[in-house]
Design a protein around this motif. Structure first.
Motif, short mmCIF file in Angstrom:
data_model
loop_
_atom_site.label_atom_id
_atom_site.label_comp_id
_atom_site.label_asym_id
_atom_site.label_seq_id
_atom_site.Cartn_x
_atom_site.Cartn_y
_atom_site.Cartn_z
N ILE A 92 -29.08 -42.92 31.48
CA ILE A 92 -30.19 -42.06 31.12
C ILE A 92 -29.90 -41.30 29.83
CG2 ILE A 92 -31.48 -39.99 31.83
CD1 ILE A 92 -31.19 -40.99 34.72
N GLN A 186 -39.21 -38.37 36.74
CA GLN A 186 -39.82 -38.47 35.40
C GLN A 186 -39.89 -37.09 34.75
OE1 GLN A 186 -41.37 -41.65 33.70
NE2 GLN A 186 -40.38 -40.13 32.41
N VAL A 193 -37.64 -41.78 28.62
CA VAL A 193 -37.27 -42.79 29.61
C VAL A 193 -38.43 -42.92 30.59
CG1 VAL A 193 -35.62 -43.49 31.37
CG2 VAL A 193 -34.84 -42.16 29.39
N VAL A 195 -39.92 -44.16 34.13
CA VAL A 195 -39.42 -44.39 35.48
C VAL A 195 -40.54 -45.01 36.32
CG1 VAL A 195 -38.26 -43.36 37.47
CG2 VAL A 195 -38.01 -42.32 35.21
N TYR A 207 -35.48 -47.78 35.47
CA TYR A 207 -35.40 -46.86 34.35
C TYR A 207 -35.49 -47.69 33.07
CZ TYR A 207 -33.74 -43.44 37.75
OH TYR A 207 -33.63 -42.58 38.83
#
Length: 262
Positions: A92, A186, A193, A195, A207
């Motif tokens: 992430i 999220q 990113v 989700v 992801y």
């Protein structure tokens, strides 16, 4: 810390690749990594290995974004939640998202990862050989003296595997699925990113970032034999990048004898 040998690591080894335990950007063909006394650093690129020369050949062309269908949908073993969350946090972070998803996985005992939409960048080893044909090594460079002509080993990356999507599945202590709330995830990690859940309330979550992260690579062992520069294949699974961040910083030997870059 030693590397956890899981099913995805073994699968990549079977295909001829080494593993990047914490996927990240900043790993590419033609990069040089030097190892000395159990430590290593990213040294630069192939063209910096040879002495400055106005007649130097063009660097080998990197073939970008080749499809790697055989690696798609390959799943890791069920990793401990602690290790899995460390890897997920690194993914992430490398995607540009904020950390802090641990609360959604507080009931998880294990976490598994799956690669999706895999591509790769590659350079032909024969073109590397042509580039280095009759090349004069830059022996005046003190770093090169240490790694190539003195004490040390040098690796040249020739191929990488990368993905923008990583599917994550969590299980509880009884092997059941752990439901997570995608909207909350999220909101926590931010808009860089994306989700997505397989179905509402599912523990299987994808992801997706905007920048591909490298999770596997091939490399050559660069050395000098009888005064001549040599290139030798490196056995798959013998070199493993393990720590987070965009660039590797050090290497230690773990209990399996693998190089653990971190």
């Amino acid at each position: 810390m030693g590397i956890c040998i899981d099913s995805s690591t073994k699968f990549l080894k079977k295909l001829g690749y080494n593993v990047v335990r914490l996927p990240r950007e900043g790993i590419a063909p033609l990069q040089l990594i030097g190892v000395q006394n159990g430590d290593a650093q990213q040294l630069g690129s192939l063209d910096q290995l040879v002495a400055p020369d106005a007649t130097r050949r063009e660097l080998p062309a990197i073939r970008p974004n080749e499809k790697a269908g055989a690696v798609n949908s390959q799943r890791s073993s069920d990793l401990s939640a602690a290790l899995g969350l460390n890897i997920l946090g690194a993914i992430i972070g490398s995607m540009g998202g904020n950390l802090g998803v641990q609360s959604q996985y507080k009931f998880a005992k294990t976490i598994a990862f799956e690669y999706a939409d895999v591509t790769g960048d590659a350079v032909a080893p024969l073109e590397i050989g042509q580039y280095l044909r009759d090349a004069v090594i830059d022996v005046d460079n003190k770093i090169i003296q240490q790694y190539v002509l003195g004490n040390g080993r040098l690796y040249l990356i020739t191929r990488t595997l990368k993905a923008t999507k990583f599917r994550v599945e969590a299980k509880d202590a009884k092997g059941g699925s752990v439901a997570v709330q995608v909207p909350e995830i999220q909101k926590t990690i931010g808009g860089k990113v994306e989700v997505k859940a397989d179905v509402a309330g599912s523990s299987a979550v994808t992801y997706e970032g905007k920048v591909p992260l490298v999770f596997g690579f091939q490399c050559l062992d660069v050395g000098v034999r009888d005064g001549v520069l040599s290139l030798e294949n490196t056995a798959a699974g013998s070199v493993a990048m393990a720590a987070g961040g965009k660039e590797p910083e050090s290497v230690i030997l773990d209990e399996q004898g693998l190089l653990n870059l971190g």
